[in-house]
Design a protein around this motif. Structure first.
Motif, short mmCIF file in Angstrom:
data_model
loop_
_atom_site.label_atom_id
_atom_site.label_comp_id
_atom_site.label_asym_id
_atom_site.label_seq_id
_atom_site.Cartn_x
_atom_site.Cartn_y
_atom_site.Cartn_z
N SER A 95 -1.59 -8.62 -7.27
CA SER A 95 -0.75 -7.54 -6.73
C SER A 95 0.59 -8.10 -6.28
O SER A 95 1.65 -7.53 -6.57
N SER A 99 4.35 -7.41 -7.82
CA SER A 99 5.44 -6.86 -7.02
C SER A 99 6.71 -7.71 -7.21
O SER A 99 7.81 -7.19 -7.38
N ARG A 129 6.19 3.63 -9.96
CA ARG A 129 7.15 3.63 -8.86
C ARG A 129 8.45 4.32 -9.27
O ARG A 129 9.17 4.84 -8.43
N ARG A 179 4.79 -5.33 0.33
CA ARG A 179 5.00 -4.74 -1.00
C ARG A 179 5.88 -3.50 -0.92
O ARG A 179 6.73 -3.27 -1.77
N ASN A 182 9.39 -4.81 -0.66
CA ASN A 182 9.85 -5.32 -1.97
C ASN A 182 10.13 -4.18 -2.93
O ASN A 182 11.17 -4.15 -3.59
N ASP A 183 9.18 -3.25 -3.02
CA ASP A 183 9.28 -2.19 -4.03
C ASP A 183 10.43 -1.23 -3.74
O ASP A 183 11.05 -0.70 -4.66
#
Ligand code: DC
Length: 222
Positions: A95, A99, A129, A179, A182-183
């Motif tokens: 995961s 990311s 996303r 995450r 980051n995303d």
């Protein structure tokens, strides 16, 4: 003409299980695009390549083959150089690598056509996303599915414990927060609600209620 439903949102909002069920009930194909980023991340890890923008990652992309296919039950299978890696990409390490690697423009460009091609010939619910913002900006229905970080961490924790993994809730919550950051802060295709999207917050909803909600949003808007 095929119909596309874009389903975006942060990690652990329940997108995949909710979308899988909704797709089943509506007769759409469910496409999990996170699996593609996870697979590129896995390919890098297997070769000891850091998930950062670099000539090594560019070279990797020119050498690997990532494919999406479906088994007899209609479940998505992701292949790396012809090998089924659908199970291997589901660890917390995978995961985090996904990311990081998903912030690299060349990686996003590499996976774009593969995602668009899936929607050309099939009715799809595509989960990711940037599906409503970048991949399928003309999707018939765009949904932004979210929930509080704590609710999402709790669900992910339960899932991993049920799979027999030895994990701590605090670590999972920290992963979720990292995450999310980051995303939503990367320069390219950051996580954000698409224009014209309907936001569905599942913090207070159980699984069945979330599925019902998504199905009704799709039926009302398609
Ligand atoms: O949905 P997931 O947790 O399996 O996705 C893994 C990572 O891939 C996630 O941290 C963000 C990235 N991702 C992305 O950038 N764009 C997508 N369309 C899907 C996933």
């Amino acid at each position: 003409m095929s119909t596309a439903i874009a389903l975006d949102g942060p990690a652990g909002a329940g997108k995949s299980s909710i979308a899988r069920r909704a797709a089943n009930e509506l007769g759409y194909i469910y496409v999990d695009t996170g699996a593609l980023y996870r697979t590129v991340g896995l390919a890098a890890s297997l070769r000891g390549i850091e998930p950062v923008d670099s000539p090594e990652v560019d070279k990797l992309l020119s050498e690997i083959k990532v494919e999406l296919t479906f088994n007899a039950q209609g479940e998505q299978i992701v292949l790396l150089d012809g090998r089924d890696v659908s199970g291997e990409i589901r660890t917390p390490e995978a995961s985090m690598t996904a990311s990081k690697i998903s912030a690299i423009p060349a990686v996003r460009a590499y996976l774009l056509d593969l995602q668009r091609d899936m929607a050309k010939t099939n009715d799809v619910i595509m989960d990711g996303r940037d599906i409503g913002t970048v991949v399928l900006p003309d999707a018939k229905v765009k949904i932004f599915l979210t929930a509080s970080p704590e609710a999402r961490a709790q669900r992910r924790y339960k899932e991993l414990i049920e799979k027999g993994m030895d994990v701590k809730y605090e670590d999972i919550l920290q992963d979720v927060i990292t995450r999310d950051y980051n995303d939503s802060h990367r320069e390219i295709a950051p996580l954000k609600p698409a224009e014209g999207s309907v936001t569905v917050d599942t913090t207070e909803l159980d699984f069945e209620q979330s599925v019902d909600k998504i199905i009704s949003v799709i039926k009302e808007n398609r």
